[in-house]
Scaffold this active site. Structure first.
Site, PDB file in Angstrom:
ATOM      1  CE1 TYR A   1      49.105  53.162  27.175  1.00 19.14           C
ATOM      2  CE2 TYR A   1      48.529  52.271  29.322  1.00 19.14           C
ATOM      3  CZ  TYR A   1      48.310  52.352  27.965  1.00 19.14           C
ATOM      4  OH  TYR A   1      47.280  51.618  27.404  1.00 19.14           O
TER       5      TYR A   1
ATOM      6  CB  ALA B   1      37.520  50.139  42.992  1.00 23.66           C
TER       7      ALA B   1
ATOM      8  CG  ASP C   1      49.639  42.818  42.118  1.00 24.71           C
ATOM      9  OD1 ASP C   1      48.798  43.148  41.266  1.00 24.71           O
ATOM     10  OD2 ASP C   1      50.866  42.811  41.884  1.00 24.71           O
TER      11      ASP C   1
ATOM     12  CE  LYS D   1      44.170  42.926  30.487  1.00 22.45           C
ATOM     13  NZ  LYS D   1      43.830  41.679  31.108  1.00 22.45           N
TER      14      LYS D   1
ATOM     15  CE  LYS E   1      39.549  40.209  40.623  1.00 21.29           C
ATOM     16  NZ  LYS E   1      38.898  38.949  40.137  1.00 21.29           N
TER      17      LYS E   1
ATOM     18  CG  ASN F   1      49.121  35.814  35.803  1.00 24.50           C
ATOM     19  OD1 ASN F   1      48.595  34.719  35.793  1.00 24.50           O
ATOM     20  ND2 ASN F   1      49.415  36.422  36.938  1.00 24.50           N
TER      21      ASN F   1
ATOM     22  N   GLY G   1      45.433  58.181  36.677  1.00 22.22           N
ATOM     23  CA  GLY G   1      45.487  57.456  37.958  1.00 22.22           C
ATOM     24  C   GLY G   1      46.439  56.276  37.952  1.00 22.22           C
TER      25      GLY G   1
ATOM     26  CB  ALA H   1      37.004  39.344  36.724  1.00 23.65           C
TER      27      ALA H   1
HETATM   28  P1  NAD Z   1      40.476  37.717  30.967  1.00 25.37           P
HETATM   29  O1  NAD Z   1      39.856  39.062  30.783  1.00 25.37           O
HETATM   30  O2  NAD Z   1      41.460  37.224  29.965  1.00 25.37           O
HETATM   31  O3  NAD Z   1      39.343  36.588  31.086  1.00 25.37           O
HETATM   32  C1  NAD Z   1      38.187  36.762  31.831  1.00 25.37           C
HETATM   33  C2  NAD Z   1      37.194  35.687  31.425  1.00 25.37           C
HETATM   34  O4  NAD Z   1      36.025  35.829  32.253  1.00 25.37           O
HETATM   35  C3  NAD Z   1      36.728  35.800  29.976  1.00 25.37           C
HETATM   36  O5  NAD Z   1      36.763  34.527  29.370  1.00 25.37           O
HETATM   37  C4  NAD Z   1      35.304  36.326  30.090  1.00 25.37           C
HETATM   38  O6  NAD Z   1      34.467  35.879  29.029  1.00 25.37           O
HETATM   39  C5  NAD Z   1      34.871  35.755  31.427  1.00 25.37           C
HETATM   40  N1  NAD Z   1      33.807  36.535  32.102  1.00 25.37           N
HETATM   41  C6  NAD Z   1      33.782  37.867  32.346  1.00 25.37           C
HETATM   42  N2  NAD Z   1      32.671  38.192  33.019  1.00 25.37           N
HETATM   43  C7  NAD Z   1      31.975  37.041  33.196  1.00 25.37           C
HETATM   44  C8  NAD Z   1      30.739  36.720  33.840  1.00 25.37           C
HETATM   45  N3  NAD Z   1      29.985  37.672  34.394  1.00 25.37           N
HETATM   46  N4  NAD Z   1      30.348  35.433  33.867  1.00 25.37           N
HETATM   47  C9  NAD Z   1      31.098  34.455  33.293  1.00 25.37           C
HETATM   48  N5  NAD Z   1      32.264  34.704  32.666  1.00 25.37           N
HETATM   49  C10 NAD Z   1      32.701  35.983  32.629  1.00 25.37           C
HETATM   50  O7  NAD Z   1      41.103  37.781  32.422  1.00 25.37           O
HETATM   51  P2  NAD Z   1      42.397  37.042  33.000  1.00 25.37           P
HETATM   52  O8  NAD Z   1      43.587  37.890  32.758  1.00 25.37           O
HETATM   53  O9  NAD Z   1      42.382  35.629  32.558  1.00 25.37           O
HETATM   54  O10 NAD Z   1      42.086  37.112  34.561  1.00 25.37           O
HETATM   55  C11 NAD Z   1      41.330  36.081  35.213  1.00 25.37           C
HETATM   56  C12 NAD Z   1      41.166  36.444  36.676  1.00 25.37           C
HETATM   57  O11 NAD Z   1      42.439  36.587  37.273  1.00 25.37           O
HETATM   58  C13 NAD Z   1      40.443  37.776  36.894  1.00 25.37           C
HETATM   59  O12 NAD Z   1      39.589  37.625  37.999  1.00 25.37           O
HETATM   60  C14 NAD Z   1      41.566  38.759  37.193  1.00 25.37           C
HETATM   61  O13 NAD Z   1      41.120  39.801  38.030  1.00 25.37           O
HETATM   62  C15 NAD Z   1      42.548  37.858  37.902  1.00 25.37           C
HETATM   63  N6  NAD Z   1      43.970  38.248  37.780  1.00 25.37           N
HETATM   64  C16 NAD Z   1      44.493  38.558  36.557  1.00 25.37           C
HETATM   65  C17 NAD Z   1      45.852  38.886  36.464  1.00 25.37           C
HETATM   66  C18 NAD Z   1      46.490  39.179  35.133  1.00 25.37           C
HETATM   67  O14 NAD Z   1      47.652  39.597  35.096  1.00 25.37           O
HETATM   68  N7  NAD Z   1      45.821  38.968  34.007  1.00 25.37           N
HETATM   69  C19 NAD Z   1      46.645  38.913  37.620  1.00 25.37           C
HETATM   70  C20 NAD Z   1      46.065  38.603  38.843  1.00 25.37           C
HETATM   71  C21 NAD Z   1      44.724  38.254  38.916  1.00 25.37           C
HETATM   72  P1  TYD Z   2      48.534  46.116  31.662  1.00 29.46           P
HETATM   73  O1  TYD Z   2      49.094  44.972  30.885  1.00 29.46           O
HETATM   74  O2  TYD Z   2      47.317  46.809  31.131  1.00 29.46           O
HETATM   75  O3  TYD Z   2      48.304  45.576  33.147  1.00 29.46           O
HETATM   76  P2  TYD Z   2      47.937  46.409  34.509  1.00 29.46           P
HETATM   77  O4  TYD Z   2      47.535  47.786  34.160  1.00 29.46           O
HETATM   78  O5  TYD Z   2      46.790  45.603  35.044  1.00 29.46           O
HETATM   79  O6  TYD Z   2      49.172  46.338  35.361  1.00 29.46           O
HETATM   80  O7  TYD Z   2      49.676  47.201  31.827  1.00 29.46           O
HETATM   81  C1  TYD Z   2      50.908  46.864  32.439  1.00 29.46           C
HETATM   82  C2  TYD Z   2      51.723  48.132  32.543  1.00 29.46           C
HETATM   83  O8  TYD Z   2      52.067  48.564  31.229  1.00 29.46           O
HETATM   84  C3  TYD Z   2      50.954  49.298  33.173  1.00 29.46           C
HETATM   85  O9  TYD Z   2      51.863  50.060  33.960  1.00 29.46           O
HETATM   86  C4  TYD Z   2      50.484  50.106  31.974  1.00 29.46           C
HETATM   87  C5  TYD Z   2      51.581  49.883  30.952  1.00 29.46           C
HETATM   88  N1  TYD Z   2      51.162  49.897  29.536  1.00 29.46           N
HETATM   89  C6  TYD Z   2      51.858  50.700  28.618  1.00 29.46           C
HETATM   90  O10 TYD Z   2      52.813  51.422  28.968  1.00 29.46           O
HETATM   91  N2  TYD Z   2      51.458  50.669  27.318  1.00 29.46           N
HETATM   92  C7  TYD Z   2      50.408  49.917  26.892  1.00 29.46           C
HETATM   93  O11 TYD Z   2      50.068  49.948  25.684  1.00 29.46           O
HETATM   94  C8  TYD Z   2      49.721  49.097  27.833  1.00 29.46           C
HETATM   95  C9  TYD Z   2      48.559  48.229  27.406  1.00 29.46           C
HETATM   96  C10 TYD Z   2      50.143  49.109  29.148  1.00 29.46           C
END
Ligand code: NAD
Ligand code: TYD
Length: 355
Positions: free
Chosen positions: A216, A161, A134, A198, A163, A189, A293, A82
């Site tokens: 932010y 939206a 979530d 992130k 997801k 995570n 938002g 994703a």
């Molecule tokens: P990430 O952005 O680090 O990794 C996404 C990976 O998907 C990348 O390696 C990218 O190359 C690959 N990708 C994207 N579009 C693709 C496609 N069309 N076909 C094949 N590969 C594709 O994301 P992440 O943080 O590792 O998240 C992984 C999943 O977990 C996502 O679905 C995300 O919505 C979900 N998730 C993430 C978090 C979080 O905190 N990061 C929390 C809950 C759920």
């Molecule tokens: P993020 O790691 O982008 O995850 P998500 O928006 O999916 O929860 O952001 C985590 C929280 O931190 C979110 O409330 C936005 C805030 N944030 C900052 O305050 N400064 C930053 O530079 C970033 C990337 C996020």
């Protein structure tokens, strides 16, 4: 037996693949498009390991997917692939609609066509596990109860939206076609291999580079944090014992305002790698314009997975964040390659002409 993991070169997917192969000899087919977020350097320790088969490709490729499914006959597909960054979704929502909604639709259709042609016992044993977030539930006010699995879907960003839409498709493919699906909705995570766009990795990396730590708005937005390896163990448990058609919330009861997260990271760095001028890292913190938002609060009620599947996280926030900061300090080459873009050459370096 084999599993097919999509998005296995991203942050959570690569942690999942590494943990899976550390605990089992069951091979993993890793399908990843290698967008900017895909980083094969995360999987460098699997170089030469025949149990890991990497395929560069798109989950929406309706020629490649049938070939992969027919060739490898996986007992499960675990869909991590994703676009995942809220800020990017605000600037360019199109890629989110394409990869997260259209991509998941095409993946479901490829899997359904292959699955429907399998013998009945194999059909029954097969699982399609969809990894979601979530954020599909929307935002909570202070004091409101945490999200349960029956909370309405009220996504507020283009990312959430898209997801939520993919979650609905997965649900419908079960109800309409009988595809044996499982859906997980996890909280934020953090941990190794987290792309430094992130919050947590950005703060660690910027602090060490002497750059501003951009918070932010008022920094009082609350997220519910889970160490990535606990997310991976929950997914393994849901795959093993989850009830087909069900969704499971995953979280560690770790709500924290963003500003507290930044302060904790600064304090850890003050001890582990003090600034040359002896001043505290928190001096680099700066308040910047809020995200449009911006969801105020996420909180996961993880009691269903704890009660029904006996899953519990191994890390507290304190132990997980200490491991994470230590990992970034010990892996500054990984950070440098991400920042220079050199990680994108890894495919060529590792696989040469085969790539
Ligand atoms: P990430 O952005 O680090 O990794 C996404 C990976 O998907 C990348 O390696 C990218 O190359 C690959 N990708 C994207 N579009 C693709 C496609 N069309 N076909 C094949 N590969 C594709 O994301 P992440 O943080 O590792 O998240 C992984 C999943 O977990 C996502 O679905 C995300 O919505 C979900 N998730 C993430 C978090 C979080 O905190 N990061 C929390 C809950 C759920
Ligand atoms: P993020 O790691 O982008 O995850 P998500 O928006 O999916 O929860 O952001 C985590 C929280 O931190 C979110 O409330 C936005 C805030 N944030 C900052 O305050 N400064 C930053 O530079 C970033 C990337 C996020």
């Amino acid at each position: 037996m084999t599993i097919l993991v999509t998005g296995g070169a991203g942050f959570i997917g690569s942690n999942f693949v590494l943990d899976w192969l550390a605990q089992s000899d069951e091979p993993v087919i890793n399908l990843d498009k290698l967008t900017y977020a895909g980083n094969l350097e995360n999987l460098a320790s699997l170089q030469g390991d025949a149990r890991h088969i990497f395929v560069q490709g798109d989950i929406g490729d309706t020629t490649l997917l049938p070939e992969l499914l027919a060739k490898h006959q996986p007992r499960a597909v675990i869909n991590f692939a994703a676009e995942s960054h809220v800020d990017r979704s605000i600037h360019g929502p199109g890629a989110f609609v394409q990869n997260n909604i259209v991509g998941t639709f095409n993946l479901l259709e490829s899997v359904r066509a292959w699955w429907a042609a399998q013998p009945q016992d194999r059909q029954g044993d097969f699982r399609f596990l969809h990894v979601s977030t979530d954020e599909i539930y929307g935002s909570l006010a202070k004091g409101e109860p945490a999200f349960t699995e029956s909370h309405p879907h009220e996504p507020n960003s283009p990312y959430s939206a898209s997801k939520a839409a993919s979650d609905h498709l997965v649900r419908a493919w079960h109800h309409t076609y009988g595809l044996p699906v499982l859906t997980t909705n996890c909280s934020n995570n953090y941990g190794p291999y987290h792309f430094p766009e992130k919050l947590i990795p950005l703060m660690i990396v910027n602090a060490l580079a002497g750059k501003p730590l951009p918070v932010y708005g008022d920094g009082q937005q609350i997220r519910d944090w889970l160490y990535v390896k606990d997310h991976c163990s929950a997914i393994r448990r849901v795959l093993q014992a989850g009830k087909v058609g069900e969704t499971y919330n995953i979280g560690g009861w770790n709500e924290k305002p963003n500003i507290d997260i930044v302060r904790i990271i600064c304090q850890l760095l003050d001890t582990l790698q003090p600034r040359a001028d002896g001043k505290p890292y928190v001096d680099q913190m700066t308040f910047v314009a809020d995200r449009p938002g911006h969801d105020r609060r996420y909180a996961i009620d993880a009691s269903k997975i704890e009660r029904e599947l006996g899953w519990k996280p191994a890390e507290t926030f304190e132990t997980g964040i200490a491991k994470t900061v230590a990992w970034y300090l010990a892996n500054q080459d990984w950070v440098a390659h991400v920042q220079s873009g050199a990680y994108r050459d890894w495919l060529q370096t590792q696989y040469g002409a085969k790539a």
